[in-house]
Design a protein around this motif. Structure first.
Motif, PDB file in Angstrom:
ATOM      1  N   ARG A 126     -27.444 -31.809  17.734  1.00 60.37           N
ATOM      2  CA  ARG A 126     -28.237 -30.858  16.938  1.00 60.37           C
ATOM      3  C   ARG A 126     -29.729 -31.182  17.001  1.00 60.37           C
ATOM      4  O   ARG A 126     -30.568 -30.279  17.064  1.00 60.37           O
ATOM      5  CB  ARG A 126     -27.772 -30.861  15.483  1.00 60.37           C
ATOM      6  N   ALA A 127     -30.051 -32.466  16.997  1.00 60.79           N
ATOM      7  CA  ALA A 127     -31.463 -32.867  16.961  1.00 60.79           C
ATOM      8  C   ALA A 127     -32.167 -32.676  18.296  1.00 60.79           C
ATOM      9  O   ALA A 127     -33.330 -32.257  18.340  1.00 60.79           O
ATOM     10  CB  ALA A 127     -31.570 -34.327  16.526  1.00 60.79           C
ATOM     11  N   SER A 128     -31.463 -32.972  19.373  1.00 58.88           N
ATOM     12  CA  SER A 128     -32.145 -33.033  20.676  1.00 58.88           C
ATOM     13  C   SER A 128     -31.565 -32.116  21.739  1.00 58.88           C
ATOM     14  O   SER A 128     -32.154 -31.960  22.813  1.00 58.88           O
ATOM     15  CB  SER A 128     -32.101 -34.477  21.209  1.00 58.88           C
ATOM     16  N   GLY A 129     -30.397 -31.526  21.462  1.00 56.66           N
ATOM     17  CA  GLY A 129     -29.744 -30.691  22.480  1.00 56.66           C
ATOM     18  C   GLY A 129     -29.046 -31.492  23.556  1.00 56.66           C
ATOM     19  O   GLY A 129     -28.617 -30.924  24.572  1.00 56.66           O
ATOM     20  N   LEU A 130     -28.903 -32.809  23.345  1.00 51.31           N
ATOM     21  CA  LEU A 130     -28.321 -33.685  24.369  1.00 51.31           C
ATOM     22  C   LEU A 130     -26.943 -34.190  23.940  1.00 51.31           C
ATOM     23  O   LEU A 130     -26.748 -34.567  22.784  1.00 51.31           O
ATOM     24  CB  LEU A 130     -29.238 -34.885  24.622  1.00 51.31           C
ATOM     25  N   LYS A 131     -26.014 -34.192  24.901  1.00 48.54           N
ATOM     26  CA  LYS A 131     -24.698 -34.766  24.653  1.00 48.54           C
ATOM     27  C   LYS A 131     -24.760 -36.278  24.813  1.00 48.54           C
ATOM     28  O   LYS A 131     -25.524 -36.790  25.639  1.00 48.54           O
ATOM     29  CB  LYS A 131     -23.675 -34.168  25.614  1.00 48.54           C
ATOM     30  N   THR A 132     -23.971 -36.976  24.027  1.00 46.00           N
ATOM     31  CA  THR A 132     -23.941 -38.441  24.065  1.00 46.00           C
ATOM     32  C   THR A 132     -22.604 -38.915  24.606  1.00 46.00           C
ATOM     33  O   THR A 132     -21.547 -38.508  24.122  1.00 46.00           O
ATOM     34  CB  THR A 132     -24.141 -39.026  22.650  1.00 46.00           C
ATOM     35  N   GLU A 133     -22.672 -39.756  25.618  1.00 45.32           N
ATOM     36  CA  GLU A 133     -21.470 -40.364  26.200  1.00 45.32           C
ATOM     37  C   GLU A 133     -21.234 -41.717  25.521  1.00 45.32           C
ATOM     38  O   GLU A 133     -22.135 -42.562  25.491  1.00 45.32           O
ATOM     39  CB  GLU A 133     -21.688 -40.573  27.700  1.00 45.32           C
ATOM     40  N   ILE A 134     -20.054 -41.908  24.945  1.00 44.09           N
ATOM     41  CA  ILE A 134     -19.702 -43.202  24.366  1.00 44.09           C
ATOM     42  C   ILE A 134     -18.970 -44.003  25.439  1.00 44.09           C
ATOM     43  O   ILE A 134     -17.876 -43.627  25.858  1.00 44.09           O
ATOM     44  CB  ILE A 134     -18.828 -43.037  23.112  1.00 44.09           C
ATOM     45  N   ILE A 135     -19.613 -45.068  25.916  1.00 44.88           N
ATOM     46  CA  ILE A 135     -19.048 -45.800  27.049  1.00 44.88           C
ATOM     47  C   ILE A 135     -18.125 -46.916  26.571  1.00 44.88           C
ATOM     48  O   ILE A 135     -18.300 -47.478  25.497  1.00 44.88           O
ATOM     49  CB  ILE A 135     -20.151 -46.354  27.982  1.00 44.88           C
ATOM     50  N   SER A 136     -17.159 -47.245  27.391  1.00 43.60           N
ATOM     51  CA  SER A 136     -16.209 -48.316  27.083  1.00 43.60           C
ATOM     52  C   SER A 136     -16.860 -49.680  27.288  1.00 43.60           C
ATOM     53  O   SER A 136     -17.901 -49.801  27.952  1.00 43.60           O
ATOM     54  CB  SER A 136     -14.986 -48.210  27.997  1.00 43.60           C
ATOM     55  N   GLY A 137     -16.228 -50.708  26.738  1.00 42.34           N
ATOM     56  CA  GLY A 137     -16.704 -52.066  26.977  1.00 42.34           C
ATOM     57  C   GLY A 137     -16.665 -52.426  28.446  1.00 42.34           C
ATOM     58  O   GLY A 137     -17.548 -53.133  28.957  1.00 42.34           O
ATOM     59  N   ALA A 138     -15.638 -51.942  29.162  1.00 42.80           N
ATOM     60  CA  ALA A 138     -15.527 -52.221  30.597  1.00 42.80           C
ATOM     61  C   ALA A 138     -16.676 -51.586  31.372  1.00 42.80           C
ATOM     62  O   ALA A 138     -17.259 -52.200  32.268  1.00 42.80           O
ATOM     63  CB  ALA A 138     -14.186 -51.719  31.125  1.00 42.80           C
ATOM     64  N   ARG A 139     -17.018 -50.339  31.025  1.00 41.93           N
ATOM     65  CA  ARG A 139     -18.136 -49.679  31.698  1.00 41.93           C
ATOM     66  C   ARG A 139     -19.448 -50.390  31.372  1.00 41.93           C
ATOM     67  O   ARG A 139     -20.320 -50.551  32.245  1.00 41.93           O
ATOM     68  CB  ARG A 139     -18.205 -48.212  31.259  1.00 41.93           C
ATOM     69  N   GLU A 140     -19.603 -50.826  30.133  1.00 34.62           N
ATOM     70  CA  GLU A 140     -20.818 -51.533  29.742  1.00 34.62           C
ATOM     71  C   GLU A 140     -20.978 -52.811  30.565  1.00 34.62           C
ATOM     72  O   GLU A 140     -22.061 -53.108  31.080  1.00 34.62           O
ATOM     73  CB  GLU A 140     -20.779 -51.857  28.247  1.00 34.62           C
TER      74      GLU A 140
END
Length: 312
Positions: A100-114
């Motif tokens: 809503r604030a920025s128009g951007l989707k947020t990807e929640i990454i896994s610990g493995a991806r991090e």
């Protein structure tokens, strides 16, 4: 290949970080970097729910960083979130507010991806790519341990250990008491021996049989320790990455930090005022890892997660 200007916004447990860089294959040339402490993990670990005030503050920082990225002509903006968001019972409160604030989707990454991105980012440094490494990325809510050499990893795992998480588990007086320090350190040592060692030790033993391994820290704590050691009043990637801290130097910083009240820690050259609280648990984690796994030196990388994300 012509470089492409990209931006990534890293929503962490302690802070939101922006990297704008010109990218050509594996070459990353930073154009602008910025960090804002929003403490998304504040009050999180008792309820496992992200708190409304922290979510709002984080979303505002993402919006402002997105504006900066657009002003600097980034062709793309990627937003990703790490430990607090992936552990939360209400992650959509965060992702919806950011959208809503920025128009951007947020990807929640896994610990493995991090962990994967940390390794890829750190090894964009040619010198570190040539060495067998144990990488340690201490964040606000999680710590990634990655063992590898060149492009090959032999171990990678994200553990529920971080500066904000540990600080909230062991709140302290100002200045901390000896008993508070002992309680925090005792729990940390038990965690390393019970949770980390059984998983890491076999791979570490195999790698050490073929030569010396460098311990490399990436993330806010090690950059701050390097700045304190060099008395740097601003971020200087070249000077920070040339820093090698002995175990004795890390211990000396820990002893000094843990005896001072917050107001005096805020006056230490190289220590950002807003990080003067979480530096206590950050330095303690590095000291404990060095002691428990017998590392005499700690090298510093300013790369890691965002460098890989902007290439991905």
């Amino acid at each position: 290949m012509e470089p492409v200007r990209r931006a990534v916004i890293d929503v962490g447990t302690n802070s939101v970080k922006l990297l704008i860089a010109d990218v050509a294959r594996q070459e990353v040339s930073p154009v602008h970097e910025e960090s804002r402490q929003t403490r998304l993990g504040r009050g999180f670990y008792e309820t496992h729910r992200l708190q409304p005030e922290a979510v709002a503050c984080t979303a505002e920082a993402v919006w402002e960083f997105a504006q900066t990225a657009r002003e600097k002509n980034a062709a793309s903006i990627r937003v990703f979130a790490t430990s607090a968001a992936r552990d939360a019972m209400n992650p959509m409160d965060l992702t919806d507010t950011i959208l809503r604030a920025s128009g951007l989707k947020t990807e929640i990454i896994s610990g493995a991806r991090e962990a994967e991105w940390v390794f890829q980012g750190v090894t964009t440094d040619a010198e570190l790519a040539r060495q067998p490494l144990l990488l340690l990325d201490v964040g606000g809510g999680s710590t990634e341990f990655i063992l590898g050499h060149g492009k090959k990893k032999s171990f990678a795992h994200s553990f529920p250990l971080g500066t904000v998480r540990l600080m909230e588990k062991f709140p302290h007086s100002d200045p901390p008491t000896r008993g508070e320090f002992n309680a925090c350190r005792g729990w940390l040592k038990h965690f390393l021996r019970a949770e980390v060692r059984p998983q890491l030790e076999p791979a570490l033993h195999r790698e050490r049989a073929s030569g010396a391994i460098w311990l490399v820290g990436t993330g806010g704590t090690t950059s701050i320790l390097a700045r304190m050691e060099k008395k740097l009043d601003r971020f200087d990637r070249e000077k920070i990455e040339r820093t090698v801290l002995s175990f004795e130097q890390v211990v000396a910083h820990r002893k000094n930090l843990w005896k001072l009240p917050l107001a005096e820690r805020k006056e230490i050259p190289g220590l950002p005022k807003l990080r003067a609280d979480v530096i206590l648990t950050g330095v303690l984690i590095y000291e404990a890892v060095m002691e428990d796994f017998n590392f005499k030196e700690l090298r510093v990388s300013t790369r890691g997660l965002r460098f890989a994300a902007v290439m991905d």
